[in-house]
Design a protein around this motif. Structure first.
Motif, PDB file in Angstrom:
ATOM      1  N   TRP A  51       0.779  -1.157  -0.007  1.00 48.76           N
ATOM      2  CA  TRP A  51       0.119   0.119  -0.127  1.00 48.76           C
ATOM      3  C   TRP A  51       0.887   1.242   0.128  1.00 48.76           C
ATOM      4  O   TRP A  51       0.387   2.147  -0.617  1.00 48.76           O
ATOM      5  N   TRP A  52       1.920   1.336   0.709  1.00 48.09           N
ATOM      6  CA  TRP A  52       2.618   2.467   0.861  1.00 48.09           C
ATOM      7  C   TRP A  52       3.452   2.803  -0.546  1.00 48.09           C
ATOM      8  O   TRP A  52       3.639   3.944  -0.758  1.00 48.09           O
ATOM      9  N   TRP A  53       3.689   1.830  -1.410  1.00 49.21           N
ATOM     10  CA  TRP A  53       4.264   2.161  -2.609  1.00 49.21           C
ATOM     11  C   TRP A  53       3.036   2.724  -3.511  1.00 49.21           C
ATOM     12  O   TRP A  53       3.336   3.923  -4.490  1.00 49.21           O
ATOM     13  N   LEU A  54       1.801   2.359  -3.568  1.00 48.54           N
ATOM     14  CA  LEU A  54       0.558   2.833  -4.173  1.00 48.54           C
ATOM     15  C   LEU A  54       0.298   4.274  -3.532  1.00 48.54           C
ATOM     16  O   LEU A  54       0.117   5.169  -4.383  1.00 48.54           O
ATOM     17  N   LEU A  55       0.739   4.507  -2.255  1.00 47.03           N
ATOM     18  CA  LEU A  55       0.478   5.934  -1.663  1.00 47.03           C
ATOM     19  C   LEU A  55       1.554   6.899  -2.526  1.00 47.03           C
ATOM     20  O   LEU A  55       1.161   7.966  -2.791  1.00 47.03           O
ATOM     21  N   VAL A  56       2.842   6.231  -2.590  1.00 44.00           N
ATOM     22  CA  VAL A  56       3.863   7.067  -3.191  1.00 44.00           C
ATOM     23  C   VAL A  56       3.535   7.539  -4.562  1.00 44.00           C
ATOM     24  O   VAL A  56       3.617   8.569  -5.172  1.00 44.00           O
ATOM     25  N   LEU A  57       2.867   6.628  -5.405  1.00 42.69           N
ATOM     26  CA  LEU A  57       2.583   6.477  -6.837  1.00 42.69           C
ATOM     27  C   LEU A  57       1.338   7.486  -7.052  1.00 42.69           C
ATOM     28  O   LEU A  57       1.059   8.258  -7.658  1.00 42.69           O
ATOM     29  N   GLY A  58       0.312   7.395  -6.056  1.00 40.89           N
ATOM     30  CA  GLY A  58      -0.550   8.285  -5.808  1.00 40.89           C
ATOM     31  C   GLY A  58      -0.300   9.916  -5.703  1.00 40.89           C
ATOM     32  O   GLY A  58      -0.754  10.591  -6.440  1.00 40.89           O
ATOM     33  N   VAL A  59       0.614  10.159  -4.925  1.00 45.81           N
ATOM     34  CA  VAL A  59       1.174  11.346  -4.822  1.00 45.81           C
ATOM     35  C   VAL A  59       1.627  11.814  -6.032  1.00 45.81           C
ATOM     36  O   VAL A  59       1.474  13.284  -6.490  1.00 45.81           O
ATOM     37  N   LEU A  60       2.315  11.023  -6.684  1.00 42.84           N
ATOM     38  CA  LEU A  60       3.079  11.429  -8.048  1.00 42.84           C
ATOM     39  C   LEU A  60       1.936  11.839  -8.960  1.00 42.84           C
ATOM     40  O   LEU A  60       2.283  12.754  -9.782  1.00 42.84           O
TER      41      LEU A  60
END
Length: 167
Positions: A51-60
């Motif tokens: 999930w935290w990878w997806l959070l980073v991708l979502g911020v980008l």
């Protein structure tokens, strides 16, 4: 074909269409890329991409939306464009999609900004045409700069997703 394979194909298709959307204004570029990556992670049960990878991708992805507005506005503002010139650039981009693609994508925003600025000035003399040409070029450069920044974000997202997937 099993259901998982179908989900992966759909995810890949979303990413490819999203990449096209970075250049084509009618498609939500990086949000679609993100949605495809999210679908791939979901299909895998979030085992490879947490999930935290997806959070980073979502911020980008959110950053890409800000870049869209900022780059066009910055290019237009730098050369003193009117609001009508910016609207003209957006409309010119959309019209350019249908007129001699992909050439229309380069000419459309410039022509739209130029016409919008001429409409704003309402006087056809050499000074207004010169200013409108400067505005058209500056607005177009802002759009191109935004596309380059979004392509950079897309590459970053791919690298991060691949790292999470294969690490």
């Amino acid at each position: 074909m099993d259901l998982h394979a179908l989900w992966y194909v759909l995810a890949a298709l979303m990413v490819v269409v999203g990449l096209a959307g970075i250049v084509l204004p009618a498609l939500p570029g990086l949000p679609l890329v993100f949605a495809g990556m999210l679908l791939a992670a979901w299909t895998d049960g979030f085992e490879r991409v947490e999930w935290w990878w997806l959070l980073v991708l979502g911020v980008l992805t959110a950053l890409s939306l800000l870049i869209d507005f900022w780059a066009t506005a910055a290019g237009a503002k730098r050369v003193g464009a009117s609001r009508k010139a910016v609207v003209g650039a957006v409309l010119g981009t959309v019209v350019g999609l249908f007129i001699v693609p992909p050439f229309g994508l380069f000419v459309g925003p410039f022509a739209g900004a130029l016409l919008g600025e001429l409409w704003h000035g309402r006087a056809m003399n050499s000074a207004s045409v010169s200013q409108a040409t400067r505005v058209g070029f500056g607005t177009w450069m802002g759009i191109v700069f935004g596309i380059v920044l979004k392509l950079g974000l897309a590459c970053t997202m791919f690298v991060l997703f691949a790292w999470a997937w294969y690490a």
